[in-house]
Design a protein around this motif. Sequence first.
Motif, short mmCIF file in Angstrom:
data_model
loop_
_atom_site.label_atom_id
_atom_site.label_comp_id
_atom_site.label_asym_id
_atom_site.label_seq_id
_atom_site.Cartn_x
_atom_site.Cartn_y
_atom_site.Cartn_z
N LYS A 1 -5.93 8.43 -55.38
CA LYS A 1 -4.63 8.05 -54.81
C LYS A 1 -4.74 7.82 -53.30
O LYS A 1 -4.08 6.92 -52.76
N ALA A 2 -5.52 8.63 -52.63
CA ALA A 2 -5.69 8.46 -51.18
C ALA A 2 -6.38 7.14 -50.86
O ALA A 2 -6.04 6.48 -49.86
N GLU A 3 -7.33 6.72 -51.69
CA GLU A 3 -8.02 5.45 -51.47
C GLU A 3 -7.06 4.28 -51.66
O GLU A 3 -7.09 3.30 -50.91
N ILE A 4 -6.21 4.36 -52.68
CA ILE A 4 -5.21 3.31 -52.91
C ILE A 4 -4.23 3.25 -51.74
O ILE A 4 -3.89 2.18 -51.24
N PHE A 5 -3.80 4.43 -51.28
CA PHE A 5 -2.88 4.51 -50.13
C PHE A 5 -3.51 3.86 -48.90
O PHE A 5 -2.87 3.09 -48.18
N LYS A 6 -4.78 4.16 -48.67
CA LYS A 6 -5.50 3.65 -47.50
C LYS A 6 -5.59 2.12 -47.53
O LYS A 6 -5.46 1.45 -46.50
N LYS A 7 -5.78 1.55 -48.72
CA LYS A 7 -5.92 0.10 -48.85
C LYS A 7 -4.57 -0.61 -48.82
O LYS A 7 -4.45 -1.70 -48.26
N VAL B 1 -13.02 39.08 -42.32
CA VAL B 1 -12.57 37.70 -42.53
C VAL B 1 -11.75 37.23 -41.34
O VAL B 1 -10.87 37.94 -40.86
N LYS B 2 -12.04 36.02 -40.88
CA LYS B 2 -11.21 35.36 -39.86
C LYS B 2 -10.56 34.15 -40.52
O LYS B 2 -11.18 33.46 -41.33
N THR B 3 -9.29 33.89 -40.19
CA THR B 3 -8.59 32.76 -40.79
C THR B 3 -8.25 31.70 -39.73
O THR B 3 -8.05 32.02 -38.57
N LEU B 4 -8.21 30.46 -40.18
CA LEU B 4 -7.86 29.33 -39.33
C LEU B 4 -6.75 28.54 -39.99
O LEU B 4 -6.66 28.47 -41.21
N GLN B 5 -5.91 27.92 -39.19
CA GLN B 5 -4.82 27.12 -39.71
C GLN B 5 -5.23 25.66 -39.80
O GLN B 5 -5.90 25.13 -38.91
N THR B 6 -4.86 25.01 -40.90
CA THR B 6 -5.13 23.59 -41.06
C THR B 6 -4.00 22.79 -40.43
O THR B 6 -2.84 22.94 -40.81
N LEU B 7 -4.32 21.95 -39.44
CA LEU B 7 -3.30 21.19 -38.73
C LEU B 7 -3.19 19.76 -39.28
O LEU B 7 -4.21 19.11 -39.52
N PHE B 8 -1.97 19.30 -39.49
CA PHE B 8 -1.72 17.94 -39.92
C PHE B 8 -0.26 17.62 -39.65
O PHE B 8 0.54 18.52 -39.38
N LYS B 9 0.09 16.35 -39.69
CA LYS B 9 1.45 15.93 -39.38
C LYS B 9 2.30 15.83 -40.64
O LYS B 9 1.93 15.14 -41.59
N LYS B 10 3.43 16.52 -40.63
CA LYS B 10 4.36 16.44 -41.77
C LYS B 10 5.31 15.26 -41.53
O LYS B 10 6.48 15.44 -41.19
N ASN B 11 4.79 14.07 -41.71
CA ASN B 11 5.56 12.86 -41.49
C ASN B 11 6.00 12.24 -42.82
O ASN B 11 5.90 12.86 -43.87
N LYS B 12 6.46 10.99 -42.76
CA LYS B 12 6.95 10.34 -43.98
C LYS B 12 5.85 10.13 -45.02
O LYS B 12 6.11 10.09 -46.22
N VAL C 1 -15.54 22.46 -44.34
CA VAL C 1 -14.69 22.20 -45.51
C VAL C 1 -13.45 21.43 -45.06
O VAL C 1 -12.71 21.90 -44.19
N PRO C 2 -13.20 20.23 -45.62
CA PRO C 2 -12.01 19.47 -45.24
C PRO C 2 -10.73 20.28 -45.49
O PRO C 2 -10.64 21.05 -46.44
N GLY C 3 -9.75 20.07 -44.60
CA GLY C 3 -8.51 20.84 -44.70
C GLY C 3 -7.82 20.71 -46.04
O GLY C 3 -7.32 21.69 -46.60
N ARG D 1 -6.42 7.12 -39.87
CA ARG D 1 -6.99 8.37 -40.37
C ARG D 1 -5.97 9.50 -40.47
O ARG D 1 -5.89 10.20 -41.48
N GLU D 2 -5.18 9.70 -39.41
CA GLU D 2 -4.22 10.81 -39.41
C GLU D 2 -3.13 10.63 -40.46
O GLU D 2 -2.63 11.61 -41.02
N MET D 3 -2.77 9.37 -40.72
CA MET D 3 -1.73 9.11 -41.71
C MET D 3 -2.27 9.36 -43.13
O MET D 3 -1.56 9.88 -43.99
N VAL D 4 -3.52 8.98 -43.36
CA VAL D 4 -4.15 9.24 -44.65
C VAL D 4 -4.28 10.75 -44.87
O VAL D 4 -4.06 11.26 -45.97
N LYS D 5 -4.62 11.46 -43.80
CA LYS D 5 -4.73 12.92 -43.86
C LYS D 5 -3.39 13.54 -44.25
O LYS D 5 -3.33 14.44 -45.10
N SER D 6 -2.32 13.06 -43.64
CA SER D 6 -0.99 13.58 -43.95
C SER D 6 -0.62 13.30 -45.40
O SER D 6 -0.07 14.16 -46.10
N TYR D 7 -0.92 12.08 -45.87
CA TYR D 7 -0.61 11.70 -47.25
C TYR D 7 -1.39 12.57 -48.23
O TYR D 7 -0.84 13.08 -49.22
N ARG D 8 -2.67 12.79 -47.94
CA ARG D 8 -3.51 13.61 -48.81
C ARG D 8 -2.99 15.05 -48.88
O ARG D 8 -2.94 15.66 -49.95
#
Length: 231
Positions: free
Chosen positions: A124-130, A190-201, A61-63, A136-143
Amino acid sequence: MKKVKSRIEKLLRLSLSDSAHEATLAAQKAIELMDKYSITREDLNKESIVIHKIEIEYARVPGWVRKLYKNIASINGCYMLWRDGRKEGNKLAKKAKIILVGIQSDIENIDYYVDVLKKEITKKAEIFKKEVISEREMVKSYRMGLVQGLYNVLYKASQEFNKTIKNNALVPVDTRVKEARDFYLSQFNVKTLQTLFKKNKYYLQGIDDAKSISASRPIKSKEEDQVLLLK
């Protein structure tokens, strides 16, 4: 009485609209009907807690999808978790699952919001990407920023609703989430995992861009439309 309860449930769902005026009117009308017919949230919530599983077309499952479901579930009084599937070679052998635990009417509300918002986030993510950056990591952060921004909007609407119903006999969302969580954990580990991503601009840009996405839910049926619900 069944029709009255159905009408109240629809008004309560409408009260989570991102339109402050619409949400306030719906909340006030719901409370008015509950007081008139001596109906409490517990009366509305006499449905049994259910476990609803949603298969998705991923091995994992995507983050941002996990975060979106978790956020919308928490606002609607449900407990959310997920299970990854698996691949065998390039073939998807077992699909991943989103699991929602709560009462059926709340789960239906989550299904609606997530279905609409996933499409808007993807666009919105597709528009941002274009137009901005395709890394990839920047699109992930934006999403992820979009997901957080939408949560901020809907959470604010839910808080306004809570103020409106402060002295009314409604079961608080936090209580419903806890009841659903306890129900599930009494049966499964239940086991839990943290979703990692960059909190950038770009994450911050996503939060800001989310304000342009409408999260209103038009509620219509064969018998009555949205305007009639507020009369």
